[in-house]
Design an enzyme around this catalytic site. Structure first.
Site, mmCIF file in Angstrom:
data_model
loop_
_atom_site.group_PDB
_atom_site.id
_atom_site.type_symbol
_atom_site.label_atom_id
_atom_site.label_comp_id
_atom_site.label_asym_id
_atom_site.label_seq_id
_atom_site.Cartn_x
_atom_site.Cartn_y
_atom_site.Cartn_z
ATOM 1 N N HIS A 1 0.843 -1.195 0.000
ATOM 2 C CA HIS A 1 0.000 0.000 0.000
ATOM 3 C C HIS A 1 0.873 1.237 0.000
ATOM 4 C CE1 HIS A 1 -3.113 2.866 1.132
ATOM 5 N NE2 HIS A 1 -3.948 1.971 0.645
ATOM 6 N N ASP B 1 -7.860 -5.563 0.084
ATOM 7 C CA ASP B 1 -8.321 -6.383 -1.036
ATOM 8 C C ASP B 1 -7.878 -7.843 -0.966
ATOM 9 O OD1 ASP B 1 -9.703 -4.344 -2.385
ATOM 10 O OD2 ASP B 1 -7.846 -3.560 -3.237
HETATM 11 N N1 CMC Z 1 4.004 -7.661 -4.597
HETATM 12 C C1 CMC Z 1 5.353 -7.666 -4.776
HETATM 13 N N2 CMC Z 1 6.128 -6.577 -4.684
HETATM 14 C C2 CMC Z 1 5.530 -5.418 -4.415
HETATM 15 C C3 CMC Z 1 4.129 -5.322 -4.206
HETATM 16 C C4 CMC Z 1 3.369 -6.495 -4.303
HETATM 17 N N3 CMC Z 1 2.036 -6.475 -4.135
HETATM 18 N N4 CMC Z 1 3.802 -4.047 -3.945
HETATM 19 C C5 CMC Z 1 4.948 -3.344 -3.978
HETATM 20 N N5 CMC Z 1 5.993 -4.173 -4.251
HETATM 21 C C6 CMC Z 1 7.412 -3.813 -4.324
HETATM 22 C C7 CMC Z 1 7.732 -3.077 -5.609
HETATM 23 O O1 CMC Z 1 8.125 -3.963 -6.630
HETATM 24 C C8 CMC Z 1 8.863 -2.165 -5.167
HETATM 25 O O2 CMC Z 1 10.031 -2.935 -5.080
HETATM 26 P P1 CMC Z 1 11.466 -2.296 -5.440
HETATM 27 O O3 CMC Z 1 11.726 -1.297 -4.358
HETATM 28 O O4 CMC Z 1 12.399 -3.466 -5.458
HETATM 29 O O5 CMC Z 1 11.334 -1.672 -6.813
HETATM 30 C C9 CMC Z 1 8.467 -1.791 -3.731
HETATM 31 O O6 CMC Z 1 7.663 -2.888 -3.265
HETATM 32 C C10 CMC Z 1 7.666 -0.488 -3.622
HETATM 33 O O7 CMC Z 1 6.541 -0.621 -4.485
HETATM 34 P P2 CMC Z 1 5.900 0.557 -5.309
HETATM 35 O O8 CMC Z 1 5.216 -0.014 -6.500
HETATM 36 O O9 CMC Z 1 6.925 1.622 -5.553
HETATM 37 O O10 CMC Z 1 4.854 1.113 -4.247
HETATM 38 P P3 CMC Z 1 3.632 2.070 -4.542
HETATM 39 O O11 CMC Z 1 3.357 2.803 -3.299
HETATM 40 O O12 CMC Z 1 3.883 2.868 -5.774
HETATM 41 O O13 CMC Z 1 2.443 1.059 -4.894
HETATM 42 C C11 CMC Z 1 0.612 -0.418 -4.663
HETATM 43 C C12 CMC Z 1 1.443 0.702 -4.015
HETATM 44 C C13 CMC Z 1 -0.603 -0.675 -3.822
HETATM 45 C C14 CMC Z 1 0.174 0.028 -6.073
HETATM 46 C C15 CMC Z 1 1.502 -1.678 -4.761
HETATM 47 O O14 CMC Z 1 1.854 -2.121 -3.460
HETATM 48 C C16 CMC Z 1 0.814 -2.821 -5.531
HETATM 49 O O15 CMC Z 1 0.898 -2.869 -6.748
HETATM 50 N N6 CMC Z 1 0.092 -3.753 -4.819
HETATM 51 C C17 CMC Z 1 -0.650 -4.797 -5.480
HETATM 52 C C18 CMC Z 1 -2.001 -4.258 -5.927
HETATM 53 C C19 CMC Z 1 -2.938 -4.029 -4.762
HETATM 54 O O16 CMC Z 1 -3.125 -4.881 -3.907
HETATM 55 N N7 CMC Z 1 -3.597 -2.855 -4.766
HETATM 56 C C20 CMC Z 1 -4.615 -2.516 -3.748
HETATM 57 C C21 CMC Z 1 -4.184 -1.373 -2.889
HETATM 58 S S1 CMC Z 1 -5.213 -1.177 -1.418
HETATM 59 C C22 CMC Z 1 -6.839 -0.866 -1.902
HETATM 60 C C23 CMC Z 1 -6.997 0.127 -2.983
HETATM 61 O O17 CMC Z 1 -6.386 1.192 -3.016
HETATM 62 O O18 CMC Z 1 -7.803 -0.157 -3.863
#
Ligand code: CMC
Length: 392
Positions: free
Chosen positions: A269, A326
């Site tokens: 998140h 989720d």
């Molecule tokens: N599985 C594996 N690795 C992950 C995940 C995940 N679900 N989420 C983040 N990471 C890793 C990402 O690859 C990155 O690694 P590195 O530093 O090596 O490049 C690091 O963690 C930081 O991730 P980010 O993508 O820069 O983080 P963000 O704040 O931009 O993204 C997020 C947040 C929610 C989009 C992301 O965690 C994600 O894609 N999660 C899976 C989708 C999900 O469950 N979304 C629902 C969010 S909660 C309810 C809602 O808002 O609807």
């Protein structure tokens, strides 16, 4: 125009100040108007929370009865809206139909389109009421059923479930624990400050587009798998793991490898760097509801195992990745009888009061200006037009 810095994903840019929802991501705290989410989840109902978010205070008994009545009176849909819903293929993704339907609503109820108090209040009730009807109709249609009329005077969640699940007689026996679980899930989704869809609602509304157009844009933002679409994506991921024959450990290894771009859907998140408090509540009720409904315990066990492995793995610990709201909701929705494609519309139904509250707050904030981010141009500075015959 001053110094412009790029902040991709607005990691560190506040677009507004707001009195609606407080999140402390490091400590897993979520409060609506100061009330802890755990207390609201346990003790309130969805319409109470809608009143709280939109008007700032919990309703007294008269205010709640009045909101219930007004919403109940507006649940019916115009014949034109029904024709609109019937025009889509039965297997159309309901998020696509929902955003179109919300935008189209404004054309049937022009008296509720405008920025005056009367119009906004009427549009608020119309949106709370008709989003429930549209989504329950879509659930019904997807299962091959014909649309049935909403009844006046019913409880919001009961009526939603009745339209979604009743047989030809129009009656359905809903277990009180299931009804409670749906109410609770809607409460948990009701607001989450400046997430992608709510920011979209605000930015669209900042151009003074009407509230229907603004929340319709919110629905499209919510549909993506990194946002609301994650509940559907998480269940598909569980199914894929089962079908692939991989062990949970092998799947987690693939995610860490990032080789196929796989993410653990329902994990991570932008704001929570600890357990999502909504996820904790959902996990808590999943046990009871799945037991009661004879839900898919095998998948639930697999999800719990995935969580356990991830939470003790360096990759997830280092990046502070925990289950979000989720991760477990799809299992519950599935057990209740909703197909995968209905999960994100259910999120939208829950989020509607939040979108409305933010639109209204933005509209009344004298500091609101049209949302218009800057950019840093990195293209060619200037060049002369090249006639067609001289191009390569
Ligand atoms: N599985 C594996 N690795 C992950 C995940 C995940 N679900 N989420 C983040 N990471 C890793 C990402 O690859 C990155 O690694 P590195 O530093 O090596 O490049 C690091 O963690 C930081 O991730 P980010 O993508 O820069 O983080 P963000 O704040 O931009 O993204 C997020 C947040 C929610 C989009 C992301 O965690 C994600 O894609 N999660 C899976 C989708 C999900 O469950 N979304 C629902 C969010 S909660 C309810 C809602 O808002 O609807």
């Amino acid at each position: 125009t001053g110094l412009v810095t790029v902040d991709p994903g607005f990691m560190n840019t506040a677009s507004c100040s707001s009195e609606i929802t407080y999140i402390d991501g490091d400590n897993g705290i979520l409060r609506y108007r100061g009330y802890p989410i755990e207390q609201l989840a346990q003790q309130s109902t969805f319409l109470e929370v809608a009143h709280l978010l939109i008007h700032g205070e919990l309703p007294n008994a008269d205010q709640l009865a009045s909101l219930n009545n007004r919403v109940s009176r507006h649940m019916h849909l115009h014949e034109g809206m029904k024709a609109f819903l019937n025009a889509f293929p039965r297997d159309a993704h309901p998020m696509a139909v929902l955003s179109g339907a919300l935008s189209a609503l404004s054309t049937f109820y022009p008296e509720s389109v405008g920025r005056g108090d009367y119009e906004i209040e009427l549009a608020t009730v119309q949106l709370l009421a008709k989003t429930a009807t549209v989504i329950s109709y879509l659930q019904r249609r997807g299962r091959g059923g014909d649309l049935i009329e909403p009844r006046r005077g019913g409880h919001y969640v009961d009526e939603f479930l009745r339209i979604a699940f009743s047989d030809g007689s129009g009656e359905v026996d809903i277990d009180p624990e299931v009804r409670r679980a749906v109410d609770l899930l809607l409460i948990l989704h009701a607001d989450h400050e400046q997430n992608c869809s709510t920011s979209t609602v605000r930015i669209v509304g900042s151009s003074q587009a009407n509230i229907y157009a603004s929340v319709a844009a919110g629905v499209t933002a919510l549909s993506g798998p990194l946002h609301g679409g994650a509940n559907e994506a998480a269940l598909r991921m569980f199914d894929q793991i089962k079908e692939s024959g991989d062990t949970v450990e092998q799947f987690v290894a693939k995610v860490k490898d990032k080789a196929e771009g796989a993410r653990l859907m329902g994990f991570g998140h932008r704001v929570y760097k600890s357990y999502d408090p909504r996820g904790a509540v959902v996990k808590g009720v999943a046990d009871t509801v799945l037991e009661k409904l004879g839900g898919d315990n095998q998948t639930f066990d697999m999800a719990k195992r995935l969580e356990e492995i991830a939470l003790s793995d360096e990759y997830f610990i280092e990046r502070k990745l925990y289950p979000n709201v989720d991760f477990y909701t799809g299992l519950l929705y599935s057990a209740i009888g909703f197909p995968h494609t209905m999960f994100t519309p259910l999120f939208a139904l829950g989020r509607m009061p939040g979108w409305i509250a933010h639109y209204r707050e933005m509209m009344h904030d004298p500091r609101t200006k049209i949302g218009r981010p800057r950019q840093i141009y990195t293209g060619v500075v200037e060049r002369d037009y090249v006639p067609m015959e001289d191009r390569e």
